[in-house]
Design an enzyme around this catalytic site. Structure first.
Site, short mmCIF file in Angstrom:
data_model
loop_
_atom_site.label_atom_id
_atom_site.label_comp_id
_atom_site.label_asym_id
_atom_site.label_seq_id
_atom_site.Cartn_x
_atom_site.Cartn_y
_atom_site.Cartn_z
N HIS A 19 -14.12 3.30 -1.36
CA HIS A 19 -13.41 2.28 -0.62
C HIS A 19 -12.12 3.07 -0.17
CE1 HIS A 19 -14.71 -0.56 -4.14
NE2 HIS A 19 -15.75 -0.21 -3.12
N ASN A 57 -15.94 3.04 -21.27
CA ASN A 57 -14.96 1.94 -21.04
C ASN A 57 -14.36 1.58 -22.37
OD1 ASN A 57 -13.73 -0.43 -20.27
ND2 ASN A 57 -14.89 -0.38 -18.35
N SER A 72 -14.69 -2.24 -13.99
CA SER A 72 -15.05 -3.41 -14.57
C SER A 72 -16.43 -3.80 -14.02
CB SER A 72 -14.08 -4.54 -14.39
OG SER A 72 -14.02 -4.69 -12.90
N TYR A 97 0.78 -1.15 0.21
CA TYR A 97 0.07 -0.02 -0.22
C TYR A 97 1.00 1.44 0.01
CZ TYR A 97 -4.45 -2.29 0.11
OH TYR A 97 -5.60 -3.07 -0.32
C1 BV8 Z 1 -18.94 -4.85 1.39
C2 BV8 Z 1 -9.82 -0.58 -1.91
C3 BV8 Z 1 -20.36 -5.84 3.24
C4 BV8 Z 1 -8.54 -1.35 -1.70
C5 BV8 Z 1 -11.30 -2.39 -2.95
C6 BV8 Z 1 -22.56 -9.31 -3.54
C7 BV8 Z 1 -22.28 -10.19 -4.39
C8 BV8 Z 1 -20.86 -10.64 -4.54
C9 BV8 Z 1 -19.92 -10.37 -3.81
C10 BV8 Z 1 -20.22 -9.52 -2.85
C11 BV8 Z 1 -21.60 -8.89 -2.76
N1 BV8 Z 1 -21.48 -8.17 -1.70
C12 BV8 Z 1 -20.36 -8.09 -1.15
C13 BV8 Z 1 -19.25 -8.67 -1.83
C14 BV8 Z 1 -18.18 -9.16 -1.64
C15 BV8 Z 1 -16.91 -8.16 -2.09
C16 BV8 Z 1 -17.04 -8.13 -3.76
O1 BV8 Z 1 -17.79 -7.37 -4.40
N2 BV8 Z 1 -16.57 -9.15 -4.17
C17 BV8 Z 1 -16.30 -9.21 -5.55
C18 BV8 Z 1 -14.84 -9.44 -6.07
C19 BV8 Z 1 -17.23 -10.29 -5.91
N3 BV8 Z 1 -17.44 -6.76 -1.70
C20 BV8 Z 1 -16.86 -6.20 -0.53
O2 BV8 Z 1 -16.29 -7.09 0.21
C21 BV8 Z 1 -17.16 -5.07 -0.17
N4 BV8 Z 1 -17.59 -4.75 1.24
O3 BV8 Z 1 -19.93 -5.16 0.48
O4 BV8 Z 1 -19.26 -5.40 2.83
C22 BV8 Z 1 -20.33 -7.43 2.60
C23 BV8 Z 1 -19.08 -8.15 3.00
C24 BV8 Z 1 -18.99 -9.51 2.52
C25 BV8 Z 1 -20.10 -10.07 2.13
C26 BV8 Z 1 -21.09 -9.52 1.83
C27 BV8 Z 1 -21.38 -8.23 2.37
C28 BV8 Z 1 -15.89 -4.01 -0.25
C29 BV8 Z 1 -15.36 -4.04 -1.55
C30 BV8 Z 1 -14.26 -2.97 -1.69
C31 BV8 Z 1 -12.73 -3.67 -1.92
N5 BV8 Z 1 -11.98 -2.71 -1.76
N6 BV8 Z 1 -10.39 -1.23 -3.23
C32 BV8 Z 1 -7.65 -1.35 -2.73
O5 BV8 Z 1 -7.65 -0.50 -3.73
O6 BV8 Z 1 -6.43 -2.10 -2.60
S1 BV8 Z 1 -11.80 -3.29 -4.33
C33 BV8 Z 1 -10.90 -2.52 -5.68
O7 BV8 Z 1 -10.94 -3.50 -6.77
C34 BV8 Z 1 -11.19 -1.24 -6.19
O8 BV8 Z 1 -11.59 -0.25 -5.49
C35 BV8 Z 1 -12.18 -1.48 -7.21
O9 BV8 Z 1 -13.68 -1.36 -6.44
C36 BV8 Z 1 -12.13 -2.74 -7.54
C37 BV8 Z 1 -11.41 -2.94 -9.03
O10 BV8 Z 1 -12.34 -2.65 -9.89
P1 BV8 Z 1 -12.23 -1.33 -10.77
O11 BV8 Z 1 -11.91 0.02 -10.24
O12 BV8 Z 1 -13.25 -1.62 -11.76
O13 BV8 Z 1 -10.69 -1.80 -11.59
P2 BV8 Z 1 -10.48 -3.22 -12.50
O14 BV8 Z 1 -9.03 -3.27 -12.68
O15 BV8 Z 1 -11.23 -4.27 -12.24
O16 BV8 Z 1 -11.19 -2.61 -13.95
C38 BV8 Z 1 -10.40 -1.35 -14.81
C39 BV8 Z 1 -11.58 -1.23 -15.61
O17 BV8 Z 1 -11.01 0.31 -16.31
C40 BV8 Z 1 -11.80 -2.02 -16.77
O18 BV8 Z 1 -12.99 -2.26 -17.21
C41 BV8 Z 1 -11.02 -1.54 -18.05
O19 BV8 Z 1 -11.41 -1.97 -19.21
C42 BV8 Z 1 -11.09 -0.09 -17.75
N7 BV8 Z 1 -10.28 0.90 -18.38
C43 BV8 Z 1 -9.02 0.64 -18.56
N8 BV8 Z 1 -8.34 1.61 -19.04
C44 BV8 Z 1 -9.37 2.85 -19.26
C45 BV8 Z 1 -10.46 2.24 -18.64
N9 BV8 Z 1 -11.50 2.76 -18.86
C46 BV8 Z 1 -11.77 3.99 -19.01
N10 BV8 Z 1 -10.47 4.70 -19.43
C47 BV8 Z 1 -9.32 3.98 -19.52
N11 BV8 Z 1 -8.16 4.50 -20.17
#
Ligand code: BV8
Length: 253
Positions: A124, A220, A196, A68
């Protein structure tokens, strides 16, 4: 695409309650690796989703806090890009028209605030705020790297500092969730930019907005989990598309 950008710009000019959800893609053109790209070089052998958990911190606080702090320092050397700046200008313009734009960001890099966005909810948390594991008190580390990992807490002898980010399995900040609820309740235009749309709860908000009658837009370069759900899918980089959307909005005023 020009027609779609024109249509979204016109919608923005008429909108009064806009919600924008952003993800790591908005900061990609500021040379901050997206969440799923973050694992390169030093970190190639780790899985971001496994490191961003309370369990990883409990097991190996040195590796987690080093990761971090490495990301935090990278953000300090990054600059907001034209996508951040366009979003800040759109917020100002909508405010001038008597409306409001609420920016719900998943990003922890602080670049929206540095770009001038004001109504920002950091869903977040932030890499720029660290808190004591014993007292919960927060501090803003300086521009240099911590000297030791995990960094000792300045607030409690037996405490250490952790980043004030929301890990998987942790609840989002109450204030951010409240801001999201209020904004989504009345929004007439919803934009998902650079995410995403895989992480909840923010991944589900496009459905909420749509169910409440909002027009929905995605920006996106690639398809995402919600591309099939939105009214307008603007295929391109946010740093290129958002300034064009702003121009189309201004031309419609
Ligand atoms: C919670 C901080 C209560 C830390 C992060 C319901 C269903 C399923 C699962 C769950 C659910 N509810 C809760 C969950 C569990 C979990 C979850 O969602 N899991 C996922 C994996 C399925 N959620 C949680 O735990 C959340 N808490 O809900 O509490 C709870 C808890 C447990 C169970 C039930 C309820 C907390 C989630 C927060 C986690 N912390 N970040 C850190 O940064 O290290 S998440 C982190 O990953 C980011 O913050 C962000 O949210 C995520 C990444 O996503 P993106 O930002 O979209 O990035 P990614 O790389 O994936 O994609 C990039 C995109 O950009 C791509 O689409 C690409 O095409 C595009 N791109 C690239 N270049 C460009 C571009 N777009 C535009 N211009 C460009 N130039």
């Amino acid at each position: 695409m020009d027609d779609a950008i024109q249509a979204v710009g016109e919608r923005l000019a008429q909108a009064r309650h806009v919600v924008v959800v952003t993800g790591a893609g908005v900061s990609a053109e500021s040379h901050i690796p997206t969440f799923r790209d973050t694992m390169h070089g030093l970190w190639a052998e780790f899985d971001a989703e496994k490191l961003a958990t309370p369990e990883a911190f409990a097991t190996d606080p040195e590796t987690v806090t080093r990761w971090y702090d490495w990301r935090r320092l990278g953000c300090l050397h990054a600059e907001p890009n034209p996508g951040h700046l366009a979003l800040a200008e759109i917020e100002r313009r909508i405010g001038d028209l008597g409306g409001k734009l609420t920016l719900l960001t998943q990003n922890v890099d602080g670049l929206h605030l540095r770009a001038g966005s004001r109504r920002v909810a950091e869903l977040h948390g932030s890499l720029h705020r660290w808190r004591c594991t014993k007292t919960g008190k927060e501090t803003r580390p300086g521009p240099e790297a911590f000297e030791t990992y995990p960094p000792p807490s300045p607030f409690a002898e037996d405490g250490m500092l952790r980043p004030s980010v929301v890990w998987f399995g942790e609840m989002l900040p109450e204030q951010a969730l409240r801001a999201a609820d209020e904004a989504l309740w009345s929004c007439d235009l919803f934009l998902s930019v650079g995410t995403s749309s895989l992480v909840h709860p923010s991944a589900g908000w496009v459905h909420l907005a749509s169910a409440r009658g909002a027009v929905t837009v995605e920006v996106n370069p690639e398809e995402t989990a919600i591309t099939g759900e939105v009214d307008w899918a603007l295929r391109g980089k946010s740093g290129e598309v958002m300034p064009r959307v702003l121009d189309a909005m201004l031309a419609s005023l």
